[in-house]
Motif scaffolding. Structure first.
Motif, PDB file in Angstrom:
ATOM      1  N   LEU A 254       0.836  -1.190   0.000  1.00 41.50           N
ATOM      2  CA  LEU A 254       0.000   0.000   0.000  1.00 41.50           C
ATOM      3  C   LEU A 254       0.879   1.250   0.000  1.00 41.50           C
ATOM      4  CD1 LEU A 254      -2.544  -1.139   2.722  1.00 41.50           C
ATOM      5  CD2 LEU A 254      -3.054  -0.824   0.299  1.00 41.50           C
ATOM      6  N   PRO A 255       0.388   2.345  -0.546  1.00 41.57           N
ATOM      7  CA  PRO A 255       1.157   3.599  -0.479  1.00 41.57           C
ATOM      8  C   PRO A 255       1.304   4.051   0.966  1.00 41.57           C
ATOM      9  CG  PRO A 255      -1.066   3.993  -1.317  1.00 41.57           C
ATOM     10  CD  PRO A 255      -0.891   2.514  -1.276  1.00 41.57           C
ATOM     11  N   GLU A 256       2.399   4.719   1.242  1.00 36.83           N
ATOM     12  CA  GLU A 256       2.643   5.211   2.604  1.00 36.83           C
ATOM     13  C   GLU A 256       1.747   6.416   2.903  1.00 36.83           C
ATOM     14  OE1 GLU A 256       4.338   3.780   4.833  1.00 36.83           O
ATOM     15  OE2 GLU A 256       5.323   2.260   3.590  1.00 36.83           O
ATOM     16  N   PRO A 257       1.303   6.563   4.143  1.00 31.77           N
ATOM     17  CA  PRO A 257       1.576   5.676   5.277  1.00 31.77           C
ATOM     18  C   PRO A 257       0.632   4.472   5.277  1.00 31.77           C
ATOM     19  CG  PRO A 257       0.282   7.546   6.018  1.00 31.77           C
ATOM     20  CD  PRO A 257       0.545   7.774   4.551  1.00 31.77           C
ATOM     21  N   ALA A 258       1.177   3.291   5.255  1.00 36.22           N
ATOM     22  CA  ALA A 258       0.382   2.075   5.243  1.00 36.22           C
ATOM     23  C   ALA A 258      -0.004   1.692   6.667  1.00 36.22           C
ATOM     24  CB  ALA A 258       1.167   0.941   4.587  1.00 36.22           C
ATOM     25  N   PRO A 259      -1.187   1.130   6.863  1.00 40.43           N
ATOM     26  CA  PRO A 259      -1.557   0.678   8.217  1.00 40.43           C
ATOM     27  C   PRO A 259      -0.722  -0.528   8.627  1.00 40.43           C
ATOM     28  CG  PRO A 259      -3.167  -0.070   6.614  1.00 40.43           C
ATOM     29  CD  PRO A 259      -2.227   0.839   5.872  1.00 40.43           C
TER      30      PRO A 259
END
Length: 296
Positions: A254-259
């Protein structure tokens, strides 16, 4: 009086079932029933009444269970008064289901080899269930994923590992944009009743994504198998263990910020078992690594 018999009775009183108490204590139901009968003979009064599959303490049994719980707790504390070189005693650990294979199977062999007189009793469940057991003093410490709320200052949290969330899809899937996959493809959803599932749900809301729900499961392996069969995509933590053999799923960061979800060890700051818990903490860090220091 044999304290094992007392422990059997307390387990029945707490669970309301001989079968469930026997499962919790890892003994046969017939053995447990015989121990309670022997305890009744020794005390001279009935402790339990049965109705179908349920077993409830008599009024006298309720009074005994209340006192016996404290007695057994005190006995466990006494067993922790060991010399510095050879820790001994009993430690009850709550373990989140996912952490059994990712943590416990690495830690227990090392503990058994180094500390043969240390008895570990494991109680498993979801992170929320294990947290409840810790609050109810059913366990002395717990391996679990950090709850979606601030922990009270009365507890010590030792962070061990963070697992970022990813989108998994069939290897045959042409699209490689994780957010687009979540928008367009059916979703095999991670169970929202779990804390880890709530992290995924919150991320979808933050991204304003309304997925096309296909099915909702609480088992990561089962989710991966369904994704592999092309049932849909899923938003799940990138766990430490590999996915089941034979699967050809693709992980899309996932693009940052990723959980992410955070695995750790939690225990009461004033625990009488603090030294034994610290031993478990140290062996865990040696076995799987972890973030330095503890956070209260």
């Amino acid at each position: 009086m044999d304290t094992r018999f007392l422990e059997c009775f307390v387990a029945v009183a707490e669970s309301g079932s001989v079968a469930e108490a026997a499962r919790r204590l890892n003994i046969a139901p017939t053995t447990l029933a015989l121990r309670i009968r022997a305890l009744e003979d020794e005390l001279g009064f009935a402790l339990v009444t049965r109705s179908g599959r349920t077993a409830r303490p008599t009024p006298a049994g309720e009074a005994l269970a209340l006192r016996a719980t404290g007695i057994l707790h005190d006995l466990r504390d006494l067993k922790t008064l060991q010399d510095e070189e050879k820790p001994r005693g009993q430690l009850r650990l709550g373990v989140a289901q996912t952490a059994i294979t990712t943590v416990l199977c690495d830690v227990l062999p090392a503990l058994a080899q180094k500390y043969p007189d240390l008895e570990i009793i494991v109680q498993k469940g979801s992170s929320a269930q294990v947290y409840g057991k810790l609050n109810n003093a059913e366990v002395e410490a717990a391996f679990l994923f950090h709850p979606p709320f601030r922990l009270p200052k009365s507890l010590v949290w030792r962070s061990l590992r963070a697992e970022r969330y990813v989108v998994i899809a069939s290897a045959a899937e042409a699209c490689d944009d994780p957010l687009q996959l979540l928008r367009d493809r059916p979703l095999v959803r991670y169970d929202r009743s779990l804390w880890s599932g709530q992290i995924a749900e919150n991320y979808l809301r933050q991204q304003r994504i309304r997925p096309k729900d296909r099915i909702e499961l609480d088992a990561l392996d089962a989710i991966a198998v369904l994704v592999n069969h092309g049932i849909g995509v899923s938003l799940v933590p990138d766990r430490a263990l590999p996915w089941p053999e034979g699967l050809t799923i693709t992980k899309h960061p996932l693009p940052e910020p990723a959980p992410q979800r955070e695995l750790g060890l939690l225990w009461p700051i004033t625990s009488a078992h603090a030294r034994l818990i610290r031993i478990v903490e140290q062996e865990t860090v040696r076995a799987i690594g972890g973030a330095p220091g503890a956070v209260c």
